[in-house]
Design an enzyme around this catalytic site. Structure first.
Site, PDB file in Angstrom:
ATOM      1  N   ASP A 169       0.827  -1.215   0.000  1.00  0.00           N
ATOM      2  CA  ASP A 169       0.000   0.000   0.000  1.00  0.00           C
ATOM      3  C   ASP A 169       0.859   1.261   0.000  1.00  0.00           C
ATOM      4  O   ASP A 169       1.972   1.275   0.531  1.00  0.00           O
ATOM      5  CB  ASP A 169      -0.925   0.009   1.218  1.00  0.00           C
ATOM      6  CG  ASP A 169      -2.030  -1.027   1.112  1.00  0.00           C
ATOM      7  OD1 ASP A 169      -2.282  -1.524  -0.012  1.00  0.00           O
ATOM      8  OD2 ASP A 169      -2.631  -1.358   2.158  1.00  0.00           O
ATOM      9  N   PHE A 170       0.297   2.307  -0.571  1.00  0.00           N
ATOM     10  CA  PHE A 170       0.900   3.637  -0.630  1.00  0.00           C
ATOM     11  C   PHE A 170       2.196   3.652  -1.446  1.00  0.00           C
ATOM     12  O   PHE A 170       3.058   4.490  -1.247  1.00  0.00           O
ATOM     13  CB  PHE A 170       1.134   4.214   0.784  1.00  0.00           C
ATOM     14  CG  PHE A 170      -0.097   4.174   1.641  1.00  0.00           C
ATOM     15  CD1 PHE A 170      -1.185   5.005   1.372  1.00  0.00           C
ATOM     16  CD2 PHE A 170      -0.196   3.277   2.691  1.00  0.00           C
ATOM     17  CE1 PHE A 170      -2.329   4.954   2.151  1.00  0.00           C
ATOM     18  CE2 PHE A 170      -1.349   3.211   3.467  1.00  0.00           C
ATOM     19  CZ  PHE A 170      -2.416   4.052   3.199  1.00  0.00           C
ATOM     20  N   ARG A 171       2.341   2.684  -2.336  1.00  0.00           N
ATOM     21  CA  ARG A 171       3.520   2.580  -3.215  1.00  0.00           C
ATOM     22  C   ARG A 171       4.814   2.401  -2.433  1.00  0.00           C
ATOM     23  O   ARG A 171       5.879   2.820  -2.846  1.00  0.00           O
ATOM     24  CB  ARG A 171       3.585   3.781  -4.169  1.00  0.00           C
ATOM     25  CG  ARG A 171       2.313   3.924  -5.013  1.00  0.00           C
ATOM     26  CD  ARG A 171       2.447   4.821  -6.195  1.00  0.00           C
ATOM     27  NE  ARG A 171       3.498   4.456  -7.117  1.00  0.00           N
ATOM     28  CZ  ARG A 171       3.442   3.470  -8.020  1.00  0.00           C
ATOM     29  NH1 ARG A 171       2.374   2.728  -8.108  1.00  0.00           N
ATOM     30  NH2 ARG A 171       4.452   3.241  -8.831  1.00  0.00           N
ATOM     31  N   LEU A 172       4.715   1.731  -1.287  1.00  0.00           N
ATOM     32  CA  LEU A 172       5.890   1.435  -0.461  1.00  0.00           C
ATOM     33  C   LEU A 172       6.379   0.020  -0.773  1.00  0.00           C
ATOM     34  O   LEU A 172       6.649  -0.781   0.113  1.00  0.00           O
ATOM     35  CB  LEU A 172       5.535   1.584   1.028  1.00  0.00           C
ATOM     36  CG  LEU A 172       4.972   2.950   1.432  1.00  0.00           C
ATOM     37  CD1 LEU A 172       4.548   2.947   2.895  1.00  0.00           C
ATOM     38  CD2 LEU A 172       6.000   4.042   1.171  1.00  0.00           C
ATOM     39  N   HIS A 173       6.471  -0.279  -2.040  1.00  0.00           N
ATOM     40  CA  HIS A 173       6.744  -1.624  -2.524  1.00  0.00           C
ATOM     41  C   HIS A 173       8.090  -2.167  -2.039  1.00  0.00           C
ATOM     42  O   HIS A 173       8.991  -1.409  -1.675  1.00  0.00           O
ATOM     43  CB  HIS A 173       6.736  -1.642  -4.056  1.00  0.00           C
ATOM     44  CG  HIS A 173       5.551  -0.955  -4.651  1.00  0.00           C
ATOM     45  ND1 HIS A 173       4.254  -1.205  -4.261  1.00  0.00           N
ATOM     46  CD2 HIS A 173       5.470   0.003  -5.602  1.00  0.00           C
ATOM     47  CE1 HIS A 173       3.425  -0.448  -4.952  1.00  0.00           C
ATOM     48  NE2 HIS A 173       4.142   0.301  -5.768  1.00  0.00           N
TER      49      HIS A 173
END
Length: 192
Positions: A169-173
């Site tokens: 989530d939130f582009r915290l890949h």
């Protein structure tokens, strides 16, 4: 993180087989031709082991011509249901005639006939022309096994790079890589 990219791929691939509604073995195959232009298409992975990843097709196709001109190829698996993707880069070689024969023999009969009828990647004047060619090969091989055409084979990509991407989530890949060295695999992480 595993020290073995093939083990990690096997774990992720098994999870995809259990969660993807269609074709967990679908992958983007990216090539670059002699003209320097990139091309990408979706193909199906047909087998893999620690020596590489195999896929098949017509030797007259654009992908085959590109791989003949430049054997550096990239694969991309994207499993939306798991928010995962795996990038694999390496060089391809054509599989042996025996391997191509064995895989071709395992295909459904209509797929075998379609391989004979298709002049893959060449202009097609109309759908009727292709259907007529298919009828011709159905008649030619009626009541007998369909042999593999000389113009049809496969390739195996021997990887030298893997990137595993886990969506968060939130582009915290989470991204981790394996780069082949003379002594094994070097591991690392990339910013999301």
């Amino acid at each position: 993180m595993s020290e073995d990219p093939f083990k990690k791929f096997g774990e992720w691939f098994a999870a995809a087989e259990g969660s993807e509604p269609n074709d967990p073995n679908a992958m983007t195959v990216a090539t670059v031709g002699a003209d320097g232009r990139p091309a990408a298409r979706i193909l199906l992975l047909k087998s893999w082991d620690k020596s590489g990843f195999s896929f098949y097709g017509n030797l007259g196709s654009r992908k085959a011509q590109n791989m003949q001109a430049n054997n550096h190829v990239a694969l991309l698996f994207h499993w939306k249901s798991l928010a995962r993707q795996v990038r694999i880069e390496g060089s391809v070689t054509q599989v042996s005639d025996e391997q191509a024969d064995a895989y071709f023999a395992s295909r459904p009969r209509m797929s075998q006939l379609g391989a004979w009828a298709s002049q893959q990647s060449r202009p097609l004047p109309s759908r009727e022309v292709f259907e007529s060619r298919l009828e011709e090969v159905e008649t030619r091989f009626q009541g007998q096994p369909v042999p593999r055409p000389e113009f049809w084979s496969g390739w195996k990509l021997a990887p030298d790079y893997f990137e595993f991407w886990q969506g968060i989530d939130f582009r915290l890949h989470d991204r981790f890589i394996f780069s082949k060295t003379e002594t094994g695999w070097e591991t690392g992480r990339l910013y999301p």
